[in-house]
Enzyme design. Structure first.
Site, PDB file in Angstrom:
ATOM      1  N   THR A  62      40.992 -27.323   8.841  1.00  0.00           N
ATOM      2  CA  THR A  62      39.613 -27.402   9.358  1.00  0.00           C
ATOM      3  C   THR A  62      39.693 -27.834  10.825  1.00  0.00           C
ATOM      4  O   THR A  62      40.783 -27.933  11.392  1.00  0.00           O
ATOM      5  CB  THR A  62      38.791 -28.456   8.591  1.00  0.00           C
ATOM      6  OG1 THR A  62      39.280 -29.756   8.949  1.00  0.00           O
ATOM      7  CG2 THR A  62      38.860 -28.281   7.089  1.00  0.00           C
ATOM      8  N   SER A  99      30.610 -27.509   8.915  1.00  0.00           N
ATOM      9  CA  SER A  99      31.983 -27.139   9.282  1.00  0.00           C
ATOM     10  C   SER A  99      32.950 -27.468   8.151  1.00  0.00           C
ATOM     11  O   SER A  99      32.644 -28.304   7.283  1.00  0.00           O
ATOM     12  CB  SER A  99      32.351 -27.926  10.556  1.00  0.00           C
ATOM     13  OG  SER A  99      33.705 -27.791  10.887  1.00  0.00           O
ATOM     14  N   TYR A 115      40.721 -44.807  11.562  1.00  0.00           N
ATOM     15  CA  TYR A 115      40.367 -43.801  10.549  1.00  0.00           C
ATOM     16  C   TYR A 115      40.783 -44.280   9.160  1.00  0.00           C
ATOM     17  O   TYR A 115      39.994 -44.248   8.206  1.00  0.00           O
ATOM     18  CB  TYR A 115      41.063 -42.483  10.896  1.00  0.00           C
ATOM     19  CG  TYR A 115      40.797 -41.347   9.935  1.00  0.00           C
ATOM     20  CD1 TYR A 115      39.522 -40.808   9.794  1.00  0.00           C
ATOM     21  CD2 TYR A 115      41.830 -40.791   9.171  1.00  0.00           C
ATOM     22  CE1 TYR A 115      39.283 -39.753   8.916  1.00  0.00           C
ATOM     23  CE2 TYR A 115      41.598 -39.734   8.304  1.00  0.00           C
ATOM     24  CZ  TYR A 115      40.332 -39.218   8.181  1.00  0.00           C
ATOM     25  OH  TYR A 115      40.093 -38.172   7.317  1.00  0.00           O
TER      26      TYR A 115
HETATM   27  N1  LIG Z   1      40.773 -31.629   7.143  1.00  0.00           N
HETATM   28  C1  LIG Z   1      41.584 -32.588   6.716  1.00  0.00           C
HETATM   29  O1  LIG Z   1      42.818 -32.489   6.846  1.00  0.00           O
HETATM   30  C2  LIG Z   1      41.017 -33.797   6.021  1.00  0.00           C
HETATM   31  C3  LIG Z   1      41.920 -34.632   5.356  1.00  0.00           C
HETATM   32  C4  LIG Z   1      41.422 -35.763   4.714  1.00  0.00           C
HETATM   33  C5  LIG Z   1      40.072 -36.041   4.729  1.00  0.00           C
HETATM   34  N2  LIG Z   1      39.215 -35.212   5.394  1.00  0.00           N
HETATM   35  C6  LIG Z   1      37.803 -35.577   5.399  1.00  0.00           C
HETATM   36  O2  LIG Z   1      37.023 -34.464   5.043  1.00  0.00           O
HETATM   37  C7  LIG Z   1      35.717 -34.608   5.592  1.00  0.00           C
HETATM   38  C8  LIG Z   1      35.291 -33.296   6.232  1.00  0.00           C
HETATM   39  O3  LIG Z   1      36.096 -33.073   7.372  1.00  0.00           O
HETATM   40  P1  LIG Z   1      36.585 -31.604   7.817  1.00  0.00           P
HETATM   41  O4  LIG Z   1      38.036 -31.589   7.616  1.00  0.00           O
HETATM   42  O5  LIG Z   1      35.746 -30.572   7.194  1.00  0.00           O
HETATM   43  O6  LIG Z   1      36.342 -31.707   9.395  1.00  0.00           O
HETATM   44  P2  LIG Z   1      35.360 -30.928  10.396  1.00  0.00           P
HETATM   45  O7  LIG Z   1      35.572 -29.467  10.280  1.00  0.00           O
HETATM   46  O8  LIG Z   1      35.571 -31.580  11.716  1.00  0.00           O
HETATM   47  O9  LIG Z   1      33.907 -31.266   9.840  1.00  0.00           O
HETATM   48  C9  LIG Z   1      33.326 -32.532  10.013  1.00  0.00           C
HETATM   49  C10 LIG Z   1      31.856 -32.481   9.616  1.00  0.00           C
HETATM   50  O10 LIG Z   1      31.296 -33.795   9.774  1.00  0.00           O
HETATM   51  C11 LIG Z   1      30.076 -33.680  10.517  1.00  0.00           C
HETATM   52  N3  LIG Z   1      29.861 -34.898  11.301  1.00  0.00           N
HETATM   53  C12 LIG Z   1      30.704 -35.496  12.185  1.00  0.00           C
HETATM   54  N4  LIG Z   1      30.112 -36.566  12.745  1.00  0.00           N
HETATM   55  C13 LIG Z   1      28.873 -36.655  12.211  1.00  0.00           C
HETATM   56  C14 LIG Z   1      27.772 -37.534  12.383  1.00  0.00           C
HETATM   57  N5  LIG Z   1      27.815 -38.561  13.276  1.00  0.00           N
HETATM   58  N6  LIG Z   1      26.644 -37.344  11.669  1.00  0.00           N
HETATM   59  C15 LIG Z   1      26.564 -36.313  10.794  1.00  0.00           C
HETATM   60  N7  LIG Z   1      27.564 -35.434  10.571  1.00  0.00           N
HETATM   61  C16 LIG Z   1      28.701 -35.607  11.281  1.00  0.00           C
HETATM   62  C17 LIG Z   1      30.280 -32.464  11.408  1.00  0.00           C
HETATM   63  O11 LIG Z   1      29.040 -31.849  11.734  1.00  0.00           O
HETATM   64  P3  LIG Z   1      28.246 -31.946  13.152  1.00  0.00           P
HETATM   65  O12 LIG Z   1      29.278 -31.895  14.242  1.00  0.00           O
HETATM   66  O13 LIG Z   1      27.344 -30.759  13.116  1.00  0.00           O
HETATM   67  O14 LIG Z   1      27.502 -33.230  13.081  1.00  0.00           O
HETATM   68  C18 LIG Z   1      31.047 -31.540  10.476  1.00  0.00           C
HETATM   69  O15 LIG Z   1      30.148 -30.825   9.647  1.00  0.00           O
HETATM   70  C19 LIG Z   1      35.806 -35.796   6.549  1.00  0.00           C
HETATM   71  O16 LIG Z   1      35.259 -36.950   5.953  1.00  0.00           O
HETATM   72  C20 LIG Z   1      37.290 -35.966   6.768  1.00  0.00           C
HETATM   73  O17 LIG Z   1      37.632 -37.293   7.121  1.00  0.00           O
HETATM   74  C21 LIG Z   1      39.656 -34.101   6.024  1.00  0.00           C
END
Ligand SMILES: NC(=O)c1ccc[n+]([C@@H]2O[C@H](COP(=O)([O-])OP(=O)(O)OC[C@H]3O[C@@H](n4cnc5c(N)ncnc54)[C@H](OP(=O)(O)O)[C@@H]3O)[C@@H](O)[C@H]2O)c1
Length: 265
Positions: free
Chosen positions: A189, A15, A154
């Site tokens: 996302t 994702s 977080y």
């Molecule tokens: N989007 C933002 O605004 C933002 C800002 C700052 C930092 N981030 C960071 O970017 C990273 C990616 O997040 P995203 O924004 O792409 O969010 P997202 O769309 O919710 O994706 C999260 C991903 O993490 C995986 N995941 C969650 N729990 C897991 C577990 N227990 N074991 C293995 N995989 C797990 C999910 O896959 P499954 O559900 O298939 O396991 C999914 O692929 C994160 O570390 C987030 O903290 C995002």
């Protein structure tokens, strides 16, 4: 680092940022190892990449199960071979006040966002050191540089990632290993939809900050550029979410006053 024909292990590949990393890095000729919990989603994504499942691998993992991760990852290495880059991207966020939030939510955030990344690094760094080359990328957050309401667990987990990476960078610099910490701001996302509430359930609704955030394609272009240019740490985002660490660094009193008034959603 030149990414062509490199093997890149990406967590959270099902994702958001992880999925877009798969697309852009496979487009640059890399071979991807896709990890997350949802096997079916990973297979569908791997099949859609150039070369499909014949060129990329799917390894479902639950990062909350850190004790089993090292063995689970290393057991795949005879088939996969040398891994050149690890991107610790998987993560979950939070939207709840400290006073209302169960201790179990803090444990879950630390296990997935911090300990999961540490365990993945434990599994793959020895192989990189043996090759005298490699890159560890951790997707922390702007929340790993500044604190704001509703994210105490977080932010704690993401500050921990920044500190871990600073130490790892110092310890491995002489061994040909590059450590890149990425601090995204608000990116479009599912992060807010999947964010945990006070009892550890997904809040199941989006936030305006995410809806109006940076498109994920733009964010990942910035991450890939930082990898190619061997950067140590980058903030990728737009608007207040991107400039907040600079405000905090140079005007901490101003930042703290704004942060106490604002509910950033
Ligand atoms: N989007 C933002 O605004 C933002 C800002 C700052 C930092 N981030 C960071 O970017 C990273 C990616 O997040 P995203 O924004 O792409 O969010 P997202 O769309 O919710 O994706 C999260 C991903 O993490 C995986 N995941 C969650 N729990 C897991 C577990 N227990 N074991 C293995 N995989 C797990 C999910 O896959 P499954 O559900 O298939 O396991 C999914 O692929 C994160 O570390 C987030 O903290 C995002």
């Amino acid at each position: 680092m030149d990414l062509e024909n490199k093997t890149i292990w990406i967590t959270g590949a099902s994702s958001g940022i992880g999925l877009e990393l798969c697309r852009q890095l496979a487009g640059k000729g890399a071979r991807i190892v896709l990890s997350a919990r949802r096997r079916d989603a990973l297979i569908e994504i791997a099949e859609s990449l150039p070369g499909g499942m014949g060129r990329h691998w799917v390894v479902p993992l639950d990062l909350a199960d850190a004790d089993k991760l090292v063995d689970a990852v290393q057991s795949q290495l005879p088939e996969i071979g040398a891994v050149h880059v690890l991107i610790n991207n998987a993560g979950i966020s939070q939207r709840s006040l400290f006073i209302d939030t169960d201790l179990a939510v803090y444990r879950q955030l630390m296990e997935v966002n911090y300990l999961g990344s540490v365990a993945m690094t434990k599994a793959l760094l020895p192989g990189m050191i043996a090759q005298h080359q490699g890159m560890i990328v951790c997707i922390s957050s702007v929340a790993g540089k500044i604190g704001s309401k509703l994210r105490s667990g977080y932010s704690g987990s993401k500050f921990a990632v920044v500190g871990f990476m600073d130490c790892l960078r110092a310890e491995t610099a002489q061994q040909g290993i590059h450590c890149l910490t990425v601090c995204p701001g608000s990116i479009q996302t599912n992060i807010a939809i999947n964010a945990l509430n006070e009892s550890g359930e997904a809040q199941n609704k989006n936030d305006d900050s995410i809806i109006n955030g940076m498109p994920v394609e733009t964010c990942v272009k910035g991450i890939v550029k930082a990898m190619i240019n061997n950067r140590d740490e980058v903030v990728v985002g737009k608007g207040i979410s991107a400039i907040a660490p600079t405000i905090k660094r140079f005007f901490p009193g101003v930042f703290n006053r704004i942060s106490a008034k604002m509910e950033y959603r």
